[in-house]
Motif scaffolding. Structure first.
Motif, PDB file in Angstrom:
ATOM      1  N   ARG A   1       7.284  39.924  13.403  1.00 31.91           N
ATOM      2  CA  ARG A   1       7.084  40.684  14.642  1.00 31.91           C
ATOM      3  C   ARG A   1       7.541  39.913  15.877  1.00 31.91           C
ATOM      4  NH1 ARG A   1       2.028  42.019  11.940  1.00 31.91           N
ATOM      5  NH2 ARG A   1       1.896  44.252  11.478  1.00 31.91           N
ATOM      6  N   SER A   2       8.654  39.249  15.806  1.00 33.35           N
ATOM      7  CA  SER A   2       9.236  38.552  16.953  1.00 33.35           C
ATOM      8  C   SER A   2      10.746  38.541  16.786  1.00 33.35           C
ATOM      9  CB  SER A   2       8.722  37.111  17.064  1.00 33.35           C
ATOM     10  OG  SER A   2       7.361  37.075  17.412  1.00 33.35           O
ATOM     11  N   GLY A   3      11.439  38.783  17.877  1.00 35.96           N
ATOM     12  CA  GLY A   3      12.891  38.771  17.838  1.00 35.96           C
ATOM     13  C   GLY A   3      13.466  38.152  19.088  1.00 35.96           C
ATOM     14  N   ALA A   4      14.593  38.666  19.526  1.00 36.62           N
ATOM     15  CA  ALA A   4      15.306  38.066  20.652  1.00 36.62           C
ATOM     16  C   ALA A   4      14.532  38.124  21.964  1.00 36.62           C
ATOM     17  CB  ALA A   4      16.662  38.755  20.814  1.00 36.62           C
ATOM     18  N   THR A   5      13.637  39.109  22.106  1.00 34.16           N
ATOM     19  CA  THR A   5      12.865  39.190  23.345  1.00 34.16           C
ATOM     20  C   THR A   5      11.864  38.043  23.464  1.00 34.16           C
ATOM     21  OG1 THR A   5      11.349  40.731  22.242  1.00 34.16           O
ATOM     22  CG2 THR A   5      13.076  41.688  23.624  1.00 34.16           C
ATOM     23  N   ALA A   6      11.640  37.314  22.362  1.00 36.98           N
ATOM     24  CA  ALA A   6      10.748  36.155  22.408  1.00 36.98           C
ATOM     25  C   ALA A   6      11.496  34.875  22.769  1.00 36.98           C
ATOM     26  CB  ALA A   6      10.050  35.968  21.061  1.00 36.98           C
ATOM     27  N   ASP A   7      12.819  34.960  22.930  1.00 36.37           N
ATOM     28  CA  ASP A   7      13.591  33.778  23.329  1.00 36.37           C
ATOM     29  C   ASP A   7      13.163  33.322  24.722  1.00 36.37           C
ATOM     30  OD1 ASP A   7      15.073  33.899  21.007  1.00 36.37           O
ATOM     31  OD2 ASP A   7      16.792  34.912  21.928  1.00 36.37           O
ATOM     32  N   PRO A   8      12.912  32.030  24.917  1.00 32.47           N
ATOM     33  CA  PRO A   8      12.627  31.543  26.272  1.00 32.47           C
ATOM     34  C   PRO A   8      13.840  31.728  27.169  1.00 32.47           C
ATOM     35  CG  PRO A   8      12.010  29.923  24.598  1.00 32.47           C
ATOM     36  CD  PRO A   8      12.821  30.968  23.910  1.00 32.47           C
ATOM     37  N   ALA A   9      13.614  31.897  28.457  1.00 28.20           N
ATOM     38  CA  ALA A   9      14.721  32.028  29.402  1.00 28.20           C
ATOM     39  C   ALA A   9      15.619  30.795  29.318  1.00 28.20           C
ATOM     40  CB  ALA A   9      14.184  32.187  30.820  1.00 28.20           C
ATOM     41  N   GLY A  10      16.895  31.020  29.240  1.00 29.11           N
ATOM     42  CA  GLY A  10      17.848  29.924  29.132  1.00 29.11           C
ATOM     43  C   GLY A  10      18.084  29.461  27.716  1.00 29.11           C
ATOM     44  N   LYS A  11      17.343  30.043  26.762  1.00 31.69           N
ATOM     45  CA  LYS A  11      17.493  29.691  25.342  1.00 31.69           C
ATOM     46  C   LYS A  11      17.831  30.939  24.524  1.00 31.69           C
ATOM     47  CE  LYS A  11      16.052  25.306  25.743  1.00 31.69           C
ATOM     48  NZ  LYS A  11      16.794  24.114  25.310  1.00 31.69           N
ATOM     49  N   GLU A  12      18.527  31.892  25.138  1.00 32.63           N
ATOM     50  CA  GLU A  12      18.880  33.118  24.440  1.00 32.63           C
ATOM     51  C   GLU A  12      19.693  32.791  23.182  1.00 32.63           C
ATOM     52  OE1 GLU A  12      19.326  32.645  27.709  1.00 32.63           O
ATOM     53  OE2 GLU A  12      17.885  34.071  28.567  1.00 32.63           O
ATOM     54  N   GLY A  13      19.400  33.512  22.119  1.00 33.95           N
ATOM     55  CA  GLY A  13      20.042  33.245  20.839  1.00 33.95           C
ATOM     56  C   GLY A  13      19.172  32.430  19.902  1.00 33.95           C
ATOM     57  N   LEU A  14      18.024  31.963  20.387  1.00 29.37           N
ATOM     58  CA  LEU A  14      17.162  31.099  19.587  1.00 29.37           C
ATOM     59  C   LEU A  14      16.596  31.832  18.370  1.00 29.37           C
ATOM     60  CD1 LEU A  14      15.701  28.443  19.115  1.00 29.37           C
ATOM     61  CD2 LEU A  14      13.958  29.146  20.776  1.00 29.37           C
ATOM     62  N   ALA A  15      16.124  33.062  18.547  1.00 29.25           N
ATOM     63  CA  ALA A  15      15.592  33.819  17.410  1.00 29.25           C
ATOM     64  C   ALA A  15      16.668  34.057  16.366  1.00 29.25           C
ATOM     65  CB  ALA A  15      15.023  35.160  17.892  1.00 29.25           C
ATOM     66  N   SER A  16      17.860  34.373  16.830  1.00 26.59           N
ATOM     67  CA  SER A  16      18.969  34.642  15.918  1.00 26.59           C
ATOM     68  C   SER A  16      19.393  33.386  15.153  1.00 26.59           C
ATOM     69  CB  SER A  16      20.161  35.196  16.716  1.00 26.59           C
ATOM     70  OG  SER A  16      21.247  35.477  15.871  1.00 26.59           O
ATOM     71  N   VAL A  17      19.490  32.274  15.848  1.00 19.72           N
ATOM     72  CA  VAL A  17      19.851  31.008  15.202  1.00 19.72           C
ATOM     73  C   VAL A  17      18.771  30.584  14.205  1.00 19.72           C
ATOM     74  CG1 VAL A  17      20.178  28.527  15.608  1.00 19.72           C
ATOM     75  CG2 VAL A  17      21.347  30.187  17.057  1.00 19.72           C
ATOM     76  N   THR A  18      17.504  30.756  14.582  1.00 17.43           N
ATOM     77  CA  THR A  18      16.398  30.406  13.683  1.00 17.43           C
ATOM     78  C   THR A  18      16.476  31.212  12.393  1.00 17.43           C
ATOM     79  OG1 THR A  18      14.974  29.869  15.570  1.00 17.43           O
ATOM     80  CG2 THR A  18      13.884  30.258  13.460  1.00 17.43           C
ATOM     81  N   ALA A  19      16.742  32.512  12.510  1.00 16.81           N
ATOM     82  CA  ALA A  19      16.843  33.366  11.327  1.00 16.81           C
ATOM     83  C   ALA A  19      17.982  32.908  10.418  1.00 16.81           C
ATOM     84  CB  ALA A  19      17.049  34.816  11.749  1.00 16.81           C
ATOM     85  N   GLU A  20      19.119  32.605  11.000  1.00 16.56           N
ATOM     86  CA  GLU A  20      20.265  32.178  10.192  1.00 16.56           C
ATOM     87  C   GLU A  20      20.003  30.846   9.497  1.00 16.56           C
ATOM     88  OE1 GLU A  20      25.114  31.444  10.586  1.00 16.56           O
ATOM     89  OE2 GLU A  20      23.975  32.246  12.284  1.00 16.56           O
ATOM     90  N   LEU A  21      19.200  30.004  10.120  1.00 18.33           N
ATOM     91  CA  LEU A  21      18.916  28.679   9.559  1.00 18.33           C
ATOM     92  C   LEU A  21      17.920  28.708   8.402  1.00 18.33           C
ATOM     93  CD1 LEU A  21      18.738  26.596  12.846  1.00 18.33           C
ATOM     94  CD2 LEU A  21      20.266  26.124  10.930  1.00 18.33           C
ATOM     95  N   LEU A  22      17.230  29.824   8.193  1.00 17.63           N
ATOM     96  CA  LEU A  22      16.234  29.876   7.123  1.00 17.63           C
ATOM     97  C   LEU A  22      16.852  29.526   5.767  1.00 17.63           C
ATOM     98  CD1 LEU A  22      14.229  33.113   8.072  1.00 17.63           C
ATOM     99  CD2 LEU A  22      13.494  30.738   8.357  1.00 17.63           C
ATOM    100  N   ARG A  23      18.089  29.926   5.565  1.00 16.50           N
ATOM    101  CA  ARG A  23      18.755  29.699   4.284  1.00 16.50           C
ATOM    102  C   ARG A  23      19.467  28.346   4.218  1.00 16.50           C
ATOM    103  NH1 ARG A  23      22.362  33.806   0.944  1.00 16.50           N
ATOM    104  NH2 ARG A  23      22.943  31.743   0.224  1.00 16.50           N
ATOM    105  N   LYS A  24      19.339  27.548   5.246  1.00 12.63           N
ATOM    106  CA  LYS A  24      20.108  26.307   5.317  1.00 12.63           C
ATOM    107  C   LYS A  24      19.323  25.084   4.857  1.00 12.63           C
ATOM    108  CE  LYS A  24      23.671  28.454   6.859  1.00 12.63           C
ATOM    109  NZ  LYS A  24      24.867  28.627   6.003  1.00 12.63           N
TER     110      LYS A  24
END
Length: 261
Positions: A64-87
């Motif tokens: 229940r958290s996505g890009a709107t939970a990214d801190p200001a100036g850190k946009e893309g953090l939710a997306s990068v975190t998701a992609e890193l799960l498999r890494k």
């Protein structure tokens, strides 16, 4: 409730169930096949839907958290975190995870949307035990290796630079801001050159720790299984994942656009 319906509906489609109601117009009420909803002791919600037509088991895990939970100036953090799960996890490296998935012919992918993050997986019934081990480890024990963080950020920065050579790619970078203005939906969900360059592994660890919590997850399963057995299996698999307080970001409704912009 919307996320629960989304998870069930997604699994229904994955299970190749006929969606005849959609062809009959918007006035027809959508009826999902029977499913069981269970809440584990740690707060995780399970949705279990048996579909025995083919020997497959599909998983749709919604955070229940996505890009709107990214801190200001850190946009893309939710997306990068998701992609890193498999890494990489505490058990497997990225290459080992890929090898294990290839060996059993399984599928596992994650991506972040504006309001949620989803992890989707599918395994043949005979490989369910192994597949669930991989899926649970990716969700509960990711390690976010420094070199993988650096690699993904660089790949995304290169992609943004390359997209500017195409008008459609460039427009895509600015459309949300144009439509939603200063509302959180107006921020680039995949990040931009400035925000991606500012991301660090510590940012990823903080985002994961704050948002990937049992009480903020809907774990939906559809396929060839017995509900009572799957419930017991999942309860045991996630029994050591302790509950945490929710820090979900509350996003106000965007202001409706009026007239031409």
């Amino acid at each position: 409730m919307k996320l629960i319906v989304k998870a069930c509906f997604g699994l229904w489609l994955t299970g190749s169930c006929a969606l005849s109601a959609a062809a009959q117009g918007p006035s027809v009420e959508l009826k999902l096949p029977p499913y069981k909803k269970v809440k584990l002791e740690n707060g995780m919600t399970l949705l279990l839907m048996e579909q025995h037509e083919v020997p497959l088991v599909s998983f749709s895990v919604v955070v229940r958290s996505g890009a709107t939970a990214d801190p200001a100036g850190k946009e893309g953090l939710a997306s990068v975190t998701a992609e890193l799960l498999r890494k990489g996890t505490k058990t497997w490296t990225a290459d080992q995870l890929s090898g294990e998935l290839d060996f059993i012919g399984g599928q596992l992918a994650a991506n972040a949307a504006a309001d949620s993050t989803s992890v989707a997986a599918e395994f043949v019934k005979k490989d369910l035990a192994k597949g669930l081990d991989l899926l649970a480890d990716v969700i509960v024990n990711p390690t976010f290796p420094e070199d993988e963080v650096t690699k993904i950020v660089k790949q995304r920065l290169d992609g943004i630079k390359a997209s500017k050579d195409r008008a459609q790619g460039a427009i895509g970078q600015y459309f949300n801001r144009y439509l939603y203005g200063s509302h959180p939906y107006g921020r680039p969900p995949a990040g931009d050159e400035s925000s991606l360059a500012a991301l660090t592994r510590d940012d990823v660890l903080r985002f994961y720790g704050a948002n990937y919590i049992p009480g903020g997850i809907i774990f939906a399963v559809s396929g060839d299984f017995v509900t009572s057995e799957m419930e017991k299996l999942l309860a045991g698999k996630f029994s050591t994942w302790q509950a945490k307080p929710s820090t979900a970001v509350r996003v106000p409704d965007p202001t409706p656009t009026q007239g031409k912009r």
